[in-house]
Design a protein around this motif. Structure first.
Motif, PDB file in Angstrom:
ATOM      1  N   ARG A  57       0.780  -1.331   0.095  1.00 28.38           N
ATOM      2  CA  ARG A  57      -0.224   0.157   0.059  1.00 28.38           C
ATOM      3  C   ARG A  57       0.954   1.336   0.065  1.00 28.38           C
ATOM      4  N   ASN A  58       2.179   1.334   0.340  1.00 27.74           N
ATOM      5  CA  ASN A  58       2.784   2.331   0.148  1.00 27.74           C
ATOM      6  C   ASN A  58       3.548   2.818  -1.361  1.00 27.74           C
ATOM      7  N   ARG A  59       2.916   1.835  -2.332  1.00 18.70           N
ATOM      8  CA  ARG A  59       3.530   2.176  -3.500  1.00 18.70           C
ATOM      9  C   ARG A  59       2.311   2.564  -4.416  1.00 18.70           C
ATOM     10  N   VAL A  60       1.872   3.899  -4.240  1.00 21.15           N
ATOM     11  CA  VAL A  60       0.798   4.339  -4.741  1.00 21.15           C
ATOM     12  C   VAL A  60       1.366   5.040  -6.306  1.00 21.15           C
ATOM     13  N   LEU A  61       0.497   4.894  -7.253  1.00 20.11           N
ATOM     14  CA  LEU A  61       0.630   5.328  -8.754  1.00 20.11           C
ATOM     15  C   LEU A  61       0.740   6.825  -8.590  1.00 20.11           C
ATOM     16  N   LYS A  62       1.551   7.497  -9.353  1.00 16.02           N
ATOM     17  CA  LYS A  62       1.436   8.828  -9.749  1.00 16.02           C
ATOM     18  C   LYS A  62       0.993   8.770 -11.156  1.00 16.02           C
ATOM     19  N   ILE A  63      -0.419   9.156 -11.027  1.00 12.43           N
ATOM     20  CA  ILE A  63      -0.810   9.155 -12.373  1.00 12.43           C
ATOM     21  C   ILE A  63      -0.328  10.248 -13.431  1.00 12.43           C
ATOM     22  N   SER A  64       0.246  11.224 -12.879  1.00 14.74           N
ATOM     23  CA  SER A  64       0.936  12.046 -13.903  1.00 14.74           C
ATOM     24  C   SER A  64       2.047  11.427 -14.586  1.00 14.74           C
ATOM     25  N   ASP A  65       2.539  10.558 -13.890  1.00 12.89           N
ATOM     26  CA  ASP A  65       3.886   9.900 -14.513  1.00 12.89           C
ATOM     27  C   ASP A  65       3.368   8.587 -15.327  1.00 12.89           C
ATOM     28  N   MET A  66       2.322   7.899 -14.980  1.00 14.08           N
ATOM     29  CA  MET A  66       1.635   7.104 -15.905  1.00 14.08           C
ATOM     30  C   MET A  66       1.296   7.461 -17.175  1.00 14.08           C
ATOM     31  N   LEU A  67       0.825   8.737 -17.230  1.00 13.39           N
ATOM     32  CA  LEU A  67       0.056   9.321 -18.363  1.00 13.39           C
ATOM     33  C   LEU A  67       1.271   9.869 -19.180  1.00 13.39           C
ATOM     34  N   GLU A  68       2.622   9.774 -19.007  1.00 13.93           N
ATOM     35  CA  GLU A  68       3.807  10.144 -19.656  1.00 13.93           C
ATOM     36  C   GLU A  68       4.175   8.969 -20.850  1.00 13.93           C
ATOM     37  N   TYR A  69       3.638   7.733 -20.499  1.00 17.62           N
ATOM     38  CA  TYR A  69       3.937   6.504 -21.105  1.00 17.62           C
ATOM     39  C   TYR A  69       3.525   6.744 -22.498  1.00 17.62           C
ATOM     40  N   LYS A  70       4.500   6.307 -23.699  1.00 21.12           N
ATOM     41  CA  LYS A  70       4.063   6.505 -25.159  1.00 21.12           C
ATOM     42  C   LYS A  70       3.641   5.166 -25.596  1.00 21.12           C
ATOM     43  N   ILE A  71       2.906   5.274 -26.354  1.00 19.04           N
ATOM     44  CA  ILE A  71       2.196   4.251 -27.330  1.00 19.04           C
ATOM     45  C   ILE A  71       2.500   4.496 -28.814  1.00 19.04           C
ATOM     46  N   TYR A  72       2.552   3.450 -29.509  1.00 21.37           N
ATOM     47  CA  TYR A  72       2.506   3.696 -31.066  1.00 21.37           C
ATOM     48  C   TYR A  72       0.921   3.584 -31.299  1.00 21.37           C
ATOM     49  N   LEU A  73       0.466   4.416 -32.105  1.00 23.88           N
ATOM     50  CA  LEU A  73      -1.050   4.429 -32.733  1.00 23.88           C
ATOM     51  C   LEU A  73      -1.028   4.261 -34.082  1.00 23.88           C
ATOM     52  N   PRO A  74      -1.577   3.138 -34.340  1.00 20.48           N
ATOM     53  CA  PRO A  74      -2.192   3.184 -35.567  1.00 20.48           C
ATOM     54  C   PRO A  74      -3.333   3.891 -36.138  1.00 20.48           C
ATOM     55  N   SER A  75      -4.001   3.708 -37.293  1.00 24.51           N
ATOM     56  CA  SER A  75      -5.131   4.449 -37.681  1.00 24.51           C
ATOM     57  C   SER A  75      -6.393   3.646 -37.067  1.00 24.51           C
ATOM     58  N   ILE A  76      -7.476   4.181 -36.943  1.00 22.79           N
ATOM     59  CA  ILE A  76      -8.684   3.745 -36.333  1.00 22.79           C
ATOM     60  C   ILE A  76      -8.936   2.367 -36.983  1.00 22.79           C
ATOM     61  N   ASP A  77      -9.002   2.189 -38.220  1.00 26.96           N
ATOM     62  CA  ASP A  77      -9.147   0.990 -38.922  1.00 26.96           C
ATOM     63  C   ASP A  77      -8.275  -0.184 -38.565  1.00 26.96           C
ATOM     64  N   GLU A  78      -6.959   0.190 -38.495  1.00 22.17           N
ATOM     65  CA  GLU A  78      -5.973  -0.676 -38.251  1.00 22.17           C
ATOM     66  C   GLU A  78      -6.109  -1.267 -36.805  1.00 22.17           C
ATOM     67  N   GLN A  79      -6.627  -0.346 -35.805  1.00 23.92           N
ATOM     68  CA  GLN A  79      -6.719  -0.644 -34.386  1.00 23.92           C
ATOM     69  C   GLN A  79      -7.938  -1.480 -34.098  1.00 23.92           C
ATOM     70  N   THR A  80      -8.884  -1.031 -34.989  1.00 19.40           N
ATOM     71  CA  THR A  80     -10.321  -2.245 -34.912  1.00 19.40           C
ATOM     72  C   THR A  80      -9.817  -3.274 -35.539  1.00 19.40           C
ATOM     73  N   GLU A  81      -8.787  -3.751 -36.583  1.00 20.20           N
ATOM     74  CA  GLU A  81      -8.701  -4.853 -36.959  1.00 20.20           C
ATOM     75  C   GLU A  81      -7.908  -5.714 -35.996  1.00 20.20           C
ATOM     76  N   ILE A  82      -6.811  -5.114 -35.678  1.00 19.57           N
ATOM     77  CA  ILE A  82      -5.918  -5.594 -34.496  1.00 19.57           C
ATOM     78  C   ILE A  82      -6.842  -6.171 -33.202  1.00 19.57           C
ATOM     79  N   GLY A  83      -7.669  -5.246 -32.686  1.00 15.20           N
ATOM     80  CA  GLY A  83      -8.497  -5.650 -31.484  1.00 15.20           C
ATOM     81  C   GLY A  83      -9.355  -6.733 -31.671  1.00 15.20           C
ATOM     82  N   GLN A  84     -10.018  -6.794 -33.087  1.00 16.22           N
ATOM     83  CA  GLN A  84     -10.941  -7.819 -33.504  1.00 16.22           C
ATOM     84  C   GLN A  84     -10.082  -9.179 -33.474  1.00 16.22           C
TER      85      GLN A  84
END
Length: 169
Positions: free
Chosen positions: A127-154
């Motif tokens: 319980r002493n390891r509380v997430l710092k949301i502002s740090d979490m939101l710095e995480y970078k992801i690679y984002l394809p187009s919406i169509d590709e995201q849909t196909e990958i998710g499916q």
């Protein structure tokens, strides 16, 4: 088309639906560690949190437990989770229109994301390891187009369904 790199903070927006803590019992939502989804339990009258305010869960949100984010306590909510209650330690996030939840559902399973949550949760153990949301939101992801995201998710949803079917045999 090329995939662009974006920070989570650009793709997620905090979502809140505060309600007064019920005193006649309520259904609460919990999040399993290791990105294993959500669970529900009933809180009896008299056993509710001492918090004045709780938050109602909505479907299709990214939700996490800030106390156990370092243990990968994250999920995407669905219709079964809708209406359950959580404390302030379970922030929810809505998805930007350029990010599909069914694509993101599989991104959060990545070991690099789990490691980022661990690093964004400074402190000792438990319980002493509380997430710092502002740090979490710095995480970078690679984002394809919406169509590709849909196909990958499916594709991954279909694969999950096949695995579940074979495990039942």
């Amino acid at each position: 088309m090329t995939w662009e790199q974006r920070k989570l903070g650009e793709l997620l927006e905090k979502y809140e639906d505060p309600v007064e803590t019920p005193h006649d019992g309520y259904e609460r939502l919990g999040i399993r560690s290791h990105a294993k989804g959500t669970f529900h339990s009933f809180v009896e009258s008299g056993e509710e949190l001492n918090s004045v305010r709780m938050h109602r869960v909505a479907a299709n949100k990214f939700i996490l437990n800030i106390t156990f984010a370092w243990e990968h306590a994250v999920a995407i909510t669905d219709k079964n989770d809708e209406g359950k209650l959580v404390s302030h330690r379970f922030p929810q996030f809505s998805f930007d229109k350029c990010l599909k939840s069914n694509f993101f559902k599989y991104l959060i399973l990545d070991e690099k994301f789990r490691k980022h949550l661990e690093l964004s949760s400074p402190g000792g153990a438990g319980r002493n390891r509380v997430l710092k949301i502002s740090d979490m939101l710095e995480y970078k992801i690679y984002l394809p187009s919406i169509d590709e995201q849909t196909e990958i998710g499916q594709y991954f949803s279909h694969l999950d369904n096949l695995i579940t079917l074979h495990q039942r045999l």
